[in-house]
Write a protein that holds these residues in place. Sequence first.
Motif, PDB file in Angstrom:
ATOM      1  N   SER A  54       0.811  -1.238  -0.038  1.00 14.48           N
ATOM      2  CA  SER A  54      -0.098   0.188   0.092  1.00 14.48           C
ATOM      3  C   SER A  54       0.817   1.381   0.040  1.00 14.48           C
ATOM      4  CB  SER A  54      -0.879  -0.028   1.051  1.00 14.48           C
ATOM      5  OG  SER A  54      -0.274   0.125   2.176  1.00 14.48           O
ATOM      6  N   GLU A  55       2.113   1.220   0.497  1.00 17.52           N
ATOM      7  CA  GLU A  55       2.840   2.212   0.538  1.00 17.52           C
ATOM      8  C   GLU A  55       4.054   2.469  -0.633  1.00 17.52           C
ATOM      9  OE1 GLU A  55       2.944   4.987   2.825  1.00 17.52           O
ATOM     10  OE2 GLU A  55       0.922   4.165   3.404  1.00 17.52           O
ATOM     11  N   ASN A  56       3.740   1.377  -1.312  1.00 15.03           N
ATOM     12  CA  ASN A  56       4.803   1.281  -2.516  1.00 15.03           C
ATOM     13  C   ASN A  56       6.217   1.156  -2.344  1.00 15.03           C
ATOM     14  OD1 ASN A  56       5.262   0.865  -5.294  1.00 15.03           O
ATOM     15  ND2 ASN A  56       5.573   3.207  -5.686  1.00 15.03           N
ATOM     16  N   LEU A  57       6.359   0.380  -1.065  1.00 12.34           N
ATOM     17  CA  LEU A  57       7.602   0.111  -0.454  1.00 12.34           C
ATOM     18  C   LEU A  57       8.334  -1.101  -0.965  1.00 12.34           C
ATOM     19  CD1 LEU A  57       7.010   1.216   2.886  1.00 12.34           C
ATOM     20  CD2 LEU A  57       8.519   2.415   1.510  1.00 12.34           C
ATOM     21  N   PRO A  58       9.604  -1.477  -1.056  1.00  8.65           N
ATOM     22  CA  PRO A  58      10.216  -2.677  -1.238  1.00  8.65           C
ATOM     23  C   PRO A  58       9.888  -3.885  -0.537  1.00  8.65           C
ATOM     24  CG  PRO A  58      11.732  -1.240  -0.462  1.00  8.65           C
ATOM     25  CD  PRO A  58      10.550  -0.642  -0.520  1.00  8.65           C
ATOM     26  N   SER A  59       9.759  -4.990  -1.202  1.00  9.37           N
ATOM     27  CA  SER A  59       9.171  -6.209  -0.395  1.00  9.37           C
ATOM     28  C   SER A  59      10.568  -6.889   0.265  1.00  9.37           C
ATOM     29  CB  SER A  59       8.524  -7.069  -1.229  1.00  9.37           C
ATOM     30  OG  SER A  59       9.336  -7.512  -2.318  1.00  9.37           O
ATOM     31  N   ARG A  60      11.750  -6.167   0.547  1.00  9.82           N
ATOM     32  CA  ARG A  60      12.609  -6.954   1.158  1.00  9.82           C
ATOM     33  C   ARG A  60      12.910  -6.157   2.191  1.00  9.82           C
ATOM     34  NH1 ARG A  60      14.237  -4.362  -3.348  1.00  9.82           N
ATOM     35  NH2 ARG A  60      15.512  -2.863  -2.088  1.00  9.82           N
ATOM     36  N   ILE A  61      13.014  -6.919   3.521  1.00  7.24           N
ATOM     37  CA  ILE A  61      12.986  -6.702   4.825  1.00  7.24           C
ATOM     38  C   ILE A  61      14.171  -7.163   5.562  1.00  7.24           C
ATOM     39  CG2 ILE A  61      10.378  -6.190   4.935  1.00  7.24           C
ATOM     40  CD1 ILE A  61      10.078  -8.557   6.451  1.00  7.24           C
ATOM     41  N   ALA A  62      14.500  -6.210   6.440  1.00 10.59           N
ATOM     42  CA  ALA A  62      15.705  -6.727   7.490  1.00 10.59           C
ATOM     43  C   ALA A  62      14.858  -6.897   8.704  1.00 10.59           C
ATOM     44  CB  ALA A  62      16.768  -5.635   7.641  1.00 10.59           C
ATOM     45  N   MET A  63      14.905  -8.390   9.307  1.00 15.72           N
ATOM     46  CA  MET A  63      14.004  -8.450  10.604  1.00 15.72           C
ATOM     47  C   MET A  63      14.986  -9.014  11.525  1.00 15.72           C
ATOM     48  SD  MET A  63      10.889 -10.972  10.307  1.00 15.72           S
ATOM     49  CE  MET A  63      11.636 -12.564  10.418  1.00 15.72           C
ATOM     50  N   ALA A  64      14.368  -8.475  12.797  1.00 17.53           N
ATOM     51  CA  ALA A  64      15.155  -8.869  13.996  1.00 17.53           C
ATOM     52  C   ALA A  64      15.273 -10.450  14.155  1.00 17.53           C
ATOM     53  CB  ALA A  64      14.458  -8.484  14.938  1.00 17.53           C
ATOM     54  N   PRO A  65      16.254 -11.240  14.525  1.00 16.23           N
ATOM     55  CA  PRO A  65      16.172 -12.636  14.682  1.00 16.23           C
ATOM     56  C   PRO A  65      15.560 -13.263  15.781  1.00 16.23           C
ATOM     57  CG  PRO A  65      18.168 -11.677  15.279  1.00 16.23           C
ATOM     58  CD  PRO A  65      17.360 -10.634  14.891  1.00 16.23           C
ATOM     59  N   ASP A  66      14.611 -12.407  16.409  1.00  9.48           N
ATOM     60  CA  ASP A  66      13.742 -12.805  17.481  1.00  9.48           C
ATOM     61  C   ASP A  66      12.955 -14.177  17.225  1.00  9.48           C
ATOM     62  OD1 ASP A  66      12.207 -11.799  19.977  1.00  9.48           O
ATOM     63  OD2 ASP A  66      10.632 -12.518  18.934  1.00  9.48           O
ATOM     64  N   PRO A  67      13.179 -15.136  17.942  1.00  9.17           N
ATOM     65  CA  PRO A  67      12.476 -16.459  17.629  1.00  9.17           C
ATOM     66  C   PRO A  67      11.184 -16.224  17.652  1.00  9.17           C
ATOM     67  CG  PRO A  67      14.019 -16.623  19.356  1.00  9.17           C
ATOM     68  CD  PRO A  67      13.811 -15.412  19.376  1.00  9.17           C
ATOM     69  N   TRP A  68      10.257 -15.749  18.290  1.00 10.62           N
ATOM     70  CA  TRP A  68       8.915 -15.500  18.169  1.00 10.62           C
ATOM     71  C   TRP A  68       8.547 -14.864  16.893  1.00 10.62           C
ATOM     72  CZ3 TRP A  68       5.722 -11.246  17.773  1.00 10.62           C
ATOM     73  CH2 TRP A  68       4.274 -11.530  17.879  1.00 10.62           C
ATOM     74  N   LEU A  69       9.201 -13.748  16.422  1.00  8.93           N
ATOM     75  CA  LEU A  69       8.869 -13.013  15.451  1.00  8.93           C
ATOM     76  C   LEU A  69       9.109 -14.124  14.101  1.00  8.93           C
ATOM     77  CD1 LEU A  69       8.118 -10.285  13.954  1.00  8.93           C
ATOM     78  CD2 LEU A  69      10.545  -9.798  14.140  1.00  8.93           C
ATOM     79  N   GLY A  70      10.410 -14.949  14.369  1.00  6.76           N
ATOM     80  CA  GLY A  70      10.424 -15.572  13.155  1.00  6.76           C
ATOM     81  C   GLY A  70       9.466 -16.869  12.974  1.00  6.76           C
ATOM     82  N   SER A  71       8.865 -17.200  13.976  1.00  9.78           N
ATOM     83  CA  SER A  71       8.057 -18.308  13.986  1.00  9.78           C
ATOM     84  C   SER A  71       6.542 -18.099  13.436  1.00  9.78           C
ATOM     85  CB  SER A  71       7.805 -18.840  15.607  1.00  9.78           C
ATOM     86  OG  SER A  71       6.887 -18.054  16.194  1.00  9.78           O
ATOM     87  N   LEU A  72       6.144 -16.753  12.972  1.00  8.57           N
ATOM     88  CA  LEU A  72       5.051 -16.548  12.550  1.00  8.57           C
ATOM     89  C   LEU A  72       4.513 -16.966  11.040  1.00  8.57           C
ATOM     90  CD1 LEU A  72       4.848 -12.927  14.052  1.00  8.57           C
ATOM     91  CD2 LEU A  72       4.281 -15.092  15.095  1.00  8.57           C
TER      92      LEU A  72
END
Length: 196
Positions: A54-72
């Motif tokens: 919706s914001e016309n942003l790139p689909s490349r993200i740098a994500m925190a290696p937090d286990p909960w976040l990674g498990s979604l």
Amino acid sequence: LAAHGSNLIPARGQLPAQAQVELFATMAREASATLTRVSSPTDVPEAIAQFLKSENLPSRIAMAPDPWLGSLGWDRQKLLAIRRGRAEPDDEVGVTVAFAAVAETGTLMLLSGPLTPTTLNLLPETHIVVLRVSQVVGAYEEAWARLRQARGGEGVVAMPRTVNFITGPSRSADIEQQLQMGAHGPRRLHIVLVDG
């Protein structure tokens, strides 16, 4: 000092839990953050993909290696390119988790550490923070109390090296009183608020 006594706490944050969440959302939006609310943690990847589109942003993200976040369930979003770890200078979008959020001001509390690199909070132009409704508290004092309790209680020196309080995107009006977004950090702050 050892007792960590609370100062005067404004009545604005002394609300029932659901009202605190609503106040947090209102105050965050007033500080120029955007917010999406989802009903389950597994809805987070899709909500982030939709925001980027919706914001016309790139689909490349740098994500925190937090286990909960990674498990979604990020693998369901085939168009997202995810790199886990600290932010690099060319990263445009950073995704992190919050430790807590303060309802009275719409402020996020983020901690530094190997699973939550602070560079993700500051370098990318777009910062996306995933926050669970159970992490919303009324006042700053409650957020600090939660941190002390999570790190082993009173008298323990296991605090993180850095605690960042973030209220809206970075901004400055230092030059000729002209508001500049992204002056010292991200120009966009998007919060994904998870009900489940």
